[in-house]
Design a protein around this motif. Structure first.
Motif, PDB file in Angstrom:
ATOM      1  N   GLN A  80       0.881  -1.214   0.043  1.00 53.34           N
ATOM      2  CA  GLN A  80      -0.234  -0.036  -0.115  1.00 53.34           C
ATOM      3  C   GLN A  80       0.698   1.282  -0.036  1.00 53.34           C
ATOM      4  O   GLN A  80       1.766   1.361   0.881  1.00 53.34           O
ATOM      5  CB  GLN A  80      -0.862   0.024   1.170  1.00 53.34           C
ATOM      6  N   LEU A  81       0.458   2.084  -0.901  1.00 53.15           N
ATOM      7  CA  LEU A  81       1.532   3.282  -1.243  1.00 53.15           C
ATOM      8  C   LEU A  81       0.831   4.439  -0.598  1.00 53.15           C
ATOM      9  O   LEU A  81      -0.381   4.543  -0.673  1.00 53.15           O
ATOM     10  CB  LEU A  81       2.021   3.361  -2.466  1.00 53.15           C
ATOM     11  N   ALA A  82       1.531   5.487  -0.726  1.00 47.83           N
ATOM     12  CA  ALA A  82       1.170   6.857  -0.171  1.00 47.83           C
ATOM     13  C   ALA A  82      -0.241   7.400  -0.743  1.00 47.83           C
ATOM     14  O   ALA A  82      -1.177   7.983  -0.164  1.00 47.83           O
ATOM     15  CB  ALA A  82       2.288   8.004  -0.505  1.00 47.83           C
ATOM     16  N   ASP A  83      -0.269   7.268  -2.247  1.00 43.42           N
ATOM     17  CA  ASP A  83      -1.221   7.958  -3.034  1.00 43.42           C
ATOM     18  C   ASP A  83      -2.355   6.848  -3.037  1.00 43.42           C
ATOM     19  O   ASP A  83      -3.088   6.985  -4.096  1.00 43.42           O
ATOM     20  CB  ASP A  83      -0.853   8.459  -4.263  1.00 43.42           C
ATOM     21  N   ASN A  84      -2.341   6.061  -2.357  1.00 43.31           N
ATOM     22  CA  ASN A  84      -3.147   4.749  -2.441  1.00 43.31           C
ATOM     23  C   ASN A  84      -3.162   4.178  -3.602  1.00 43.31           C
ATOM     24  O   ASN A  84      -4.169   3.207  -3.920  1.00 43.31           O
ATOM     25  CB  ASN A  84      -4.871   5.177  -2.326  1.00 43.31           C
ATOM     26  N   SER A  85      -2.123   4.207  -4.322  1.00 42.12           N
ATOM     27  CA  SER A  85      -1.913   3.177  -5.362  1.00 42.12           C
ATOM     28  C   SER A  85      -1.141   1.993  -4.702  1.00 42.12           C
ATOM     29  O   SER A  85      -0.867   1.811  -3.692  1.00 42.12           O
ATOM     30  CB  SER A  85      -0.512   3.830  -6.375  1.00 42.12           C
ATOM     31  N   SER A  86      -0.833   0.946  -5.605  1.00 40.97           N
ATOM     32  CA  SER A  86      -0.687  -0.441  -5.163  1.00 40.97           C
ATOM     33  C   SER A  86       1.002  -0.608  -5.626  1.00 40.97           C
ATOM     34  O   SER A  86       1.327  -0.377  -6.817  1.00 40.97           O
ATOM     35  CB  SER A  86      -1.450  -1.342  -5.934  1.00 40.97           C
ATOM     36  N   GLY A  87       1.539  -1.339  -4.809  1.00 41.12           N
ATOM     37  CA  GLY A  87       2.918  -1.572  -4.945  1.00 41.12           C
ATOM     38  C   GLY A  87       2.785  -2.766  -5.919  1.00 41.12           C
ATOM     39  O   GLY A  87       3.941  -2.888  -6.755  1.00 41.12           O
ATOM     40  N   ILE A  88       1.825  -3.585  -5.938  1.00 41.53           N
ATOM     41  CA  ILE A  88       1.873  -4.796  -6.629  1.00 41.53           C
ATOM     42  C   ILE A  88       1.704  -4.073  -8.235  1.00 41.53           C
ATOM     43  O   ILE A  88       2.468  -4.790  -9.016  1.00 41.53           O
ATOM     44  CB  ILE A  88       0.698  -5.610  -6.468  1.00 41.53           C
ATOM     45  N   ASP A  89       0.798  -3.165  -8.494  1.00 42.77           N
ATOM     46  CA  ASP A  89       0.718  -2.651  -9.688  1.00 42.77           C
ATOM     47  C   ASP A  89       1.985  -1.913 -10.387  1.00 42.77           C
ATOM     48  O   ASP A  89       2.247  -1.828 -11.630  1.00 42.77           O
ATOM     49  CB  ASP A  89      -0.535  -1.576  -9.602  1.00 42.77           C
ATOM     50  N   ALA A  90       2.653  -1.300  -9.228  1.00 44.09           N
ATOM     51  CA  ALA A  90       4.009  -0.726  -9.589  1.00 44.09           C
ATOM     52  C   ALA A  90       4.941  -1.657 -10.102  1.00 44.09           C
ATOM     53  O   ALA A  90       5.652  -1.487 -11.114  1.00 44.09           O
ATOM     54  CB  ALA A  90       4.739   0.303  -8.442  1.00 44.09           C
ATOM     55  N   VAL A  91       5.090  -2.845  -9.400  1.00 48.26           N
ATOM     56  CA  VAL A  91       5.847  -3.820  -9.908  1.00 48.26           C
ATOM     57  C   VAL A  91       5.591  -4.229 -11.293  1.00 48.26           C
ATOM     58  O   VAL A  91       6.278  -4.618 -11.995  1.00 48.26           O
ATOM     59  CB  VAL A  91       5.837  -4.914  -8.691  1.00 48.26           C
TER      60      VAL A  91
END
Length: 269
Positions: free
Chosen positions: A197-208
């Motif tokens: 779970q990242l700062a802007d409510n984005s997903s670390g999984i999606d980033a990866v």
């Protein structure tokens, strides 16, 4: 076994199964292979639940049952699906026998040295020796570039310090999905450490996933307070997963394991 006891056993095994599957995947280097031996372990328990009836710690008994099944099959790893994994498996064959298993059990799964000796059927004191040997062999094997995706500043700094302490270079710290993709594009990492779970409510999984679409064969370690949400049997699943709150030893071990399994030579400096 009374029905109540059978229900309690099934419940306990079910609660610990995600962690057994995590261990099996990291140990064999292949999700399919790990799951196959985890399933064989469950079949063995159904056929003979005596170790559990004897009052042994249920998690220890479950992992011991897995080791009996896996060892009896020759302690196999998964089939290599790339040049990197083939090289890694070749290097693994040169490690001190049982050392990698002991390190995973201790540093990632949290078992005590005595419990490791029970799980692996070792002599007293042998578990401690194997953990020490494994840590040295893994850390000496490779070094590389690590990218950190983490929105909490203190945790990010802790991770960075641990990574650098064991000889790796940190390419940078990203707090959001967008920052992560941009950072990876500027300097290709050899390993990614990613919070979910990242700062802007984005997903670390999606980033990866965005990063992996650009680069092949990048090992990833996910960090989460809720590992059971990722270890569900639904693909894809992470091979390396650290549970919050984590210890320095867990991070060192996971980084060394992930780096080691991805390459057998010194990675790009």
């Amino acid at each position: 076994m009374p029905n109540t006891d059978a229900t309690d056993l099934a419940s306990s095994v079910g609660a610990n199964l995600p962690f057994l599957r995590r261990y099996a995947r990291a140990l064999t280097g292949n999700q399919d292979t790990g799951d196959r031996y985890a399933a064989a372990t469950l079949e063995a328990i159904l056929a003979d639940s005596q170790p559990f009836d004897a009052g042994e710690n249920l998690k220890v008994a479950l992992f011991r049952a897995f080791h009996l099944v896996w060892s009896s099959a020759g302690a196999p790893v998964g089939d290599a699906d790339s040049k990197l994994s083939a090289s890694a498996q070749n290097h693994m064959s040169k490690l001190t026998p049982n050392s990698r298993e002991a390190l995973l059990l201790h540093a990632v799964e949290g078992f005590s040295k005595d419990e490791i000796e029970t799980i692996m059927s070792l002599d007293p004191g042998e578990g401690d020796d194997l953990v020490t040997i494994a840590r040295r062999e893994m850390l000496d094997a490779i070094s590389g570039k690590v990218m950190i995706i983490e929105d909490e500043a203190i945790i990010a700094l802790d991770l960075s310090a641990i990574v650098e302490e064991v000889g790796h270079k940190v390419t940078g710290i990203a707090r959001t999905r967008t920052e992560a993709v941009e950072l990876a594009g500027r300097e290709r990492p050899d390993l990614i450490l990613a919070d979910i779970q990242l700062a802007d409510n984005s997903s670390g999984i999606d980033a990866v996933n965005d990063i992996l679409a650009q680069f092949d064969d990048l090992p990833v370690i996910f960090i989460t307070a809720f590992p059971e949400r990722l270890l569900t049997g639904t693909r894809p699943e992470p091979a390396f997963l650290i549970t919050k709150p984590f210890s320095e030893e867990q991070v060192r071990s996971a980084v060394s394991q992930a780096m080691f399994f991805s390459s057998t030579e010194t990675l790009a400096a």
